[in-house]
Write an enzyme that holds these catalytic residues in place. Structure first.
Site, short mmCIF file in Angstrom:
data_model
loop_
_atom_site.label_atom_id
_atom_site.label_comp_id
_atom_site.label_asym_id
_atom_site.label_seq_id
_atom_site.Cartn_x
_atom_site.Cartn_y
_atom_site.Cartn_z
N LYS A 280 139.81 94.68 60.87
CA LYS A 280 139.16 93.79 59.89
C LYS A 280 138.18 94.57 59.03
O LYS A 280 138.15 94.44 57.82
CB LYS A 280 138.42 92.69 60.64
CG LYS A 280 137.38 91.94 59.81
CD LYS A 280 136.73 90.80 60.55
CE LYS A 280 135.45 91.20 61.21
NZ LYS A 280 134.27 91.29 60.33
N ASN A 281 137.38 95.46 59.72
CA ASN A 281 136.27 96.09 59.00
C ASN A 281 136.69 97.30 58.19
O ASN A 281 135.86 97.95 57.58
CB ASN A 281 135.13 96.41 59.97
CG ASN A 281 134.42 95.12 60.40
OD1 ASN A 281 134.64 94.06 59.79
ND2 ASN A 281 133.64 95.18 61.45
N CYS B 98 127.43 86.61 59.87
CA CYS B 98 126.99 86.19 61.20
C CYS B 98 125.47 85.99 61.25
O CYS B 98 124.72 86.65 60.57
CB CYS B 98 127.32 87.26 62.23
SG CYS B 98 129.06 87.43 62.49
N ARG C 163 120.09 91.12 58.30
CA ARG C 163 121.20 91.59 57.47
C ARG C 163 120.89 91.56 55.97
O ARG C 163 121.59 90.98 55.16
CB ARG C 163 122.46 90.80 57.81
CG ARG C 163 122.61 90.69 59.31
CD ARG C 163 123.95 90.25 59.74
NE ARG C 163 124.90 91.34 59.60
CZ ARG C 163 126.22 91.11 59.63
NH1 ARG C 163 126.68 89.91 59.72
NH2 ARG C 163 127.05 92.14 59.52
N ASP D 23 129.63 95.56 68.26
CA ASP D 23 130.62 94.47 68.21
C ASP D 23 131.31 94.25 69.55
O ASP D 23 131.99 93.24 69.74
CB ASP D 23 131.68 94.74 67.14
CG ASP D 23 131.08 94.67 65.74
OD1 ASP D 23 131.75 95.11 64.79
OD2 ASP D 23 129.93 94.22 65.62
N ARG E 283 137.72 84.05 62.06
CA ARG E 283 137.30 84.93 60.96
C ARG E 283 137.80 86.34 61.23
O ARG E 283 138.08 87.10 60.32
CB ARG E 283 135.77 84.96 60.87
CG ARG E 283 135.11 83.85 60.12
CD ARG E 283 133.61 84.09 60.05
NE ARG E 283 133.34 85.43 59.56
CZ ARG E 283 132.25 86.13 59.86
NH1 ARG E 283 131.34 85.62 60.67
NH2 ARG E 283 132.06 87.33 59.37
C1 EPZ Z 1 128.91 96.18 59.77
O1 EPZ Z 1 127.92 95.22 59.46
C2 EPZ Z 1 130.05 95.37 60.38
N1 EPZ Z 1 130.54 94.41 59.41
C3 EPZ Z 1 129.53 94.62 61.61
O2 EPZ Z 1 130.63 93.96 62.20
C4 EPZ Z 1 128.99 95.64 62.60
O3 EPZ Z 1 128.43 94.94 63.70
C5 EPZ Z 1 127.91 96.51 61.93
O4 EPZ Z 1 128.45 97.12 60.74
C6 EPZ Z 1 127.41 97.61 62.84
O5 EPZ Z 1 128.47 98.38 63.28
C7 EPZ Z 1 131.45 94.80 58.51
O6 EPZ Z 1 131.85 95.96 58.45
C8 EPZ Z 1 131.94 93.76 57.55
P1 EPZ Z 1 124.94 97.62 59.00
P2 EPZ Z 1 126.69 95.60 58.51
O7 EPZ Z 1 124.92 97.73 57.52
O8 EPZ Z 1 127.18 96.43 57.41
C9 EPZ Z 1 120.29 96.74 58.38
C10 EPZ Z 1 131.81 92.13 62.95
O9 EPZ Z 1 131.64 91.48 63.99
N2 EPZ Z 1 120.52 96.80 56.92
O10 EPZ Z 1 125.37 98.82 59.79
O11 EPZ Z 1 125.93 94.40 58.16
C11 EPZ Z 1 120.94 95.52 59.01
O12 EPZ Z 1 120.07 94.44 58.97
C12 EPZ Z 1 130.63 92.52 62.12
O13 EPZ Z 1 132.90 92.54 62.52
C13 EPZ Z 1 119.41 96.84 56.08
O14 EPZ Z 1 118.28 96.82 56.54
O15 EPZ Z 1 125.83 96.45 59.47
C14 EPZ Z 1 121.19 95.98 60.44
O16 EPZ Z 1 120.01 95.78 61.20
C15 EPZ Z 1 129.35 91.89 62.66
N3 EPZ Z 1 119.60 96.87 54.74
C16 EPZ Z 1 121.40 97.48 60.30
O17 EPZ Z 1 120.93 97.86 59.00
C17 EPZ Z 1 120.84 96.90 54.17
O18 EPZ Z 1 120.95 96.95 52.94
C18 EPZ Z 1 122.85 97.83 60.43
O19 EPZ Z 1 123.51 97.12 59.44
C19 EPZ Z 1 121.97 96.86 55.05
C20 EPZ Z 1 121.79 96.82 56.41
#
Ligand code: EPZ
Length: 417
Positions: free
Chosen positions: A22-23, A116, A121, A303, A396
């Protein structure tokens, strides 16, 4: 409302196939907006998040043909760069379209993304990255607007590892003038896969999969095609499903190389596993409690934290689960306690699980995508009939879970109430 009903206590047997990640698929679809030609994507999972993102692309004017696990996108007929709010709110990956629309069309307006409820996020790093590349960013509490005649290369240092922010800035920089360097980049396998696709369309990306990614901007990108890599989160979830039910099942069509830390952690918990080049077989195992710390790739993926935590309710001893990435990804454990688990929340990032404890069936609501599938696993071992609603969250990210679990002998069905 559709719900899952699961009768627990049955051993599973046979094989379960893993579908495309998916990702990765969501990001390749978003990146198609950068292209001057059609792109064909194979091994796409048929899941709700893909449906939503395709709806957004069609809303923008792109032509999309779907044929099972294959999709062809022709972005050349895109005629607007303000996707509809209600579609954008349905999934976080909608934010992945912002950079490519900005880079290719010079302007984009989008509502803040949904996704989610696993934590804050924000998208501040996306916006500061676009600004560093020369975009004008206007933002209010409802939406943001990005504008740039021509983006230029920049040095972008991520304060901590962020997956979609890395991917978004990497794909956006492909059309910027000059060189962009992303430092402290995420290294998830979906990122080199995305870079390989973009390079096959004429991009010049190097270092994807390492902490430093360099992108030499190019004038334009051609169409192309790619095959999505196997979903490592599905594969890990299904292996844990075999272990928690004490079954011998084989997870097929997966990439064990993307699961080294997961397989090692399971073996530390005394799981009996056989691993081939594209399959994982589980055997009945006397599980013991181990400590878990989630970490960015190649660490144990956040995840898979909820399926693993649920596995630990059936392991001998006390395990400390440290969810280091998200501050809101352990609250589903109160539902497990209602089923008979013994889980103490130390703080929003840590729980202690005492096991083994028998689980009793309950009526539950799926809180998010991954915890929702975790509750399905709990239902498979709970005594009685577990009912899970809000199953949109599960669908989803997982294609046709009912058919695949029934093929393993699981007593699970989808009902309308
Ligand atoms: C991606 O989410 C995945 N989603 C998530 O999978 C996964 O859990 C996550 O990476 C960590 O591996 C997709 O790829 C669509 P991050 P993402 O950017 O991009 C903070 C699933 O179940 N952050 O690595 O949101 C954020 O709040 C989903 O498939 C900022 O502060 O994760 C988090 O605490 C759930 N500012 C941390 O960084 C930003 O601009 C990691 O977020 C972006 C993120």
């Amino acid at each position: 409302m559709e719900k899952y009903v699961i009768e627990g206590g049955h051993k599973l047997h046979g094989e379960i196939p893993v579908y495309g990640a998916k990702n990765e698929a969501l990001k390749i679809i978003a990146a198609s907006v950068l292209l001057e030609g059609k792109c064909t994507i194979k091994n796409i999972p048929e899941i709700e998040d893909i449906n939503r993102l395709v709806e957004i692309l069609e809303d923008l004017g792109a032509k999309v043909e779907r044929n099972g696990h294959e999709i062809t996108i022709d972005p050349q007929s895109i005629n607007k760069t303000k996707p509809s709010d209600d579609l954008v709110h349905k999934l976080r990956s909608s934010v992945m379209l912002a950079g490519p629309l900005l880079a290719h069309y010079g302007k984009v307006t989008m509502a803040h993304p949904g996704g989610c409820v696993i934590g804050q996020r924000p998208i501040d790093m996306f916006l500061s990255g676009f600004k560093a590349m020369g975009a004008k960013v206007e933002e209010n509490d409802h939406e943001y607007t990005l504008q740039a005649k021509k983006l230029h290369g920049a040095k972008i240092v991520m304060p901590w590892v962020m997956v979609t922010a890395t991917e978004s800035l990497m794909m956006t920089a492909c059309l910027a003038e000059g060189t962009t360097t992303i430092i402290n980049a995420a290294m998830e396998p979906e990122i080199p896969a995305l870079a390989d696709f973009l390079n096959s369309c004429g991009a010049k990306i190097s270092g994807a999969g390492t902490p430093i990614i360099t992108i030499e901007g190019v004038e334009k990108l051609s169409g192309g095609e790619c095959t999505i890599i196997p979903d490592r989160i599905e594969a890990g979830t299904f292996a844990i499903m075999g272990l928690i039910t004490g079954s011998e099942i084989t997870v097929t069509g997966c990439e064990p190389k993307h699961l080294e830390t997961v397989l090692e952690t399971l073996r530390r918990a005394n799981a009996k596993l056989e691993v081939g080049d594209n399959w994982i077989k589980t055997k009945p195992s006397k599980l013991k409690a181990v400590e878990l710390r989630t970490h960015e790739y190649p660490g144990f993926p956040t995840d898979l934290q909820s399926p693993f935590t649920i596995l630990m309710t059936q392991a001998e001893g006390m395990s400390l689960i440290h969810e280091a990435i998200y501050e809101g990804r352990l609250f589903y454990t109160d539902k497990l306690n209602a089923m008979g688990a013994k889980i103490i929340m130390c703080d929003p990032h840590r729980v202690i699980v005492s096991g083994p404890t028998p689980l009793i069936a309950k009526k539950l609501e799926s809180p998010d995508l991954r915890a929702g599938m975790g509750l399905v696993l709990a239902g498979l071992v709970a005594e009685g009939k577990t009912v899970i609603d809000n199953i949109y969250q599960i669908e989803r990210g997982y294609e046709n879970p009912i058919a695949r679990l029934q093929a393993l002998g699981a007593k699970i069905e989808k009902i309308k109430e």
